[in-house]
Design a protein around this motif. Structure first.
Motif: not given
Length: 306
Positions: A220-222, A69, A64-65, A100, A60-62, A90, A225
């Motif tokens: 939108d990363v949320n 995707y 974020e930006t 990732y 997930a940290s990879e 990032n 996710a």
């Protein structure tokens, strides 16, 4: 191919479907021995790397930006679309970035329709600078794609790349497999032919505005996710399929005795012994300009189709 690979069990047997074997054969121009060696190397890598075990929370940290995707649309042939934005890099961890990338590739594969084996890449070069270019990342990306995901790339669209990419491509193209080179397309927002090609491939009402489409929403990363966690369950279900029939079918093939496993852990042992694992020194300093491009290798390398 099955005779050369030998009997397998579990996830490896599930991975070695007829479609998967066909991809390896196509990547090696239907040379059975080369294709079998390539596939065995992939199986060894899958045992070591365990790509099917990676989940969203692991990477997930990879993400974020929105540097990579899977879009919520497909092309007109039903192929999943991976969007890449080099400017959004990032992190500096090569291991994390490759983990990732593999997660994204596995996610795209599990979302393939039954009649498709390939995906599309849309690479957004807006805001790109040379500081976004990493030879190490590019080389390792090419290594993973060429060796472990052959014939998965349908088309790679480089959208609005800087002019500096054109001489890079001219230098690198002669060293690429013609099939791979033919899949890479440069497209520009101010070029009518590019616009026409995009419209022929996609429903532009769904495509991001960065590629000339009508979707102006930001990543939108949320929300992404949520999609990926749902896909993680789909991935788990895929690898939990009953593979007994596939495994038993392979066991009926007369295999080279030297490849036959003798115990429950023998898949790994056999592949350790029989596969010459590809190596890549990512810390090696490279001066050849062609090696800065995806899919390129040294001038003397035997390049495989992606």
């Amino acid at each position: 191919m099955r005779k050369l690979i030998g009997p397998l069990s579990g996830k490896l047997a599930l991975y070695c479907s007829d479609a998967s074997i066909s991809r390896y054969l196509a990547a090696q121009s239907w040379n059975v021995k080369k294709a079998a060696k390539m596939l065995k190397a992939s199986l060894k890598w899958r045992l070591d790397f365990m790509p099917e075990e990676i989940r969203w929370d692991d990477v997930a940290s990879e993400a974020e930006t929105g540097k990579i995707y899977r879009s919520n649309y497909k092309d007109k042939h039903g192929r999943p679309v991976l969007v890449m934005r080099p400017r959004c890099q990032n992190t500096k961890s090569l291991e994390g970035q490759m983990k990732y990338l593999v997660y994204c590739l596995e996610n795209a594969v599990v979302n393939l329709p039954k009649d498709q084996e390939q995906m599309i890449w849309l690479i957004d070069f807006h805001g790109f600078t040379l500081s976004n270019l990493s030879i190490k990342v590019t080389k390792e990306t090419a290594h993973i794609l060429e060796d472990y995901y052959p014939e998965r790339l349908g088309i790679a669209i480089l959208y609005d790349p800087p002019k500096i990419f054109e001489p890079f491509w001219k230098l690198a193209k002669p060293f690429l497999d013609p099939k791979t080179a033919s899949k890479v397309h440069f497209m520009y927002s101010d070029d009518p032919n590019s616009k026409k090609m995009m419209e022929e491939m996609f429903d532009m009402s769904l495509v991001e505005s960065a590629f000339g489409g009508d979707d102006k929403a930001d990543f939108d990363v949320n929300k992404y996710a949520e999609r990926m966690r749902e896909d993680d369950e789909k991935l788990s279900s895929f690898w939990k399929k009953d593979d007994n029939s596939a495994s038993n079918a392979q066991l009926t093939v007369t295999a080279d005795p030297s490849l036959e496993p003798t115990n429950s852990d023998s898949d790994s042992e056999v592949l350790d012994e029989k596969v010459e694992k590809p190596s890549l020194d990512v810390d090696e300093e490279e001066s050849s300009i062609e090696e800065t491009l995806p899919g390129s290798n040294s001038t003397n390398a035997n390049v495989k189709a992606v």
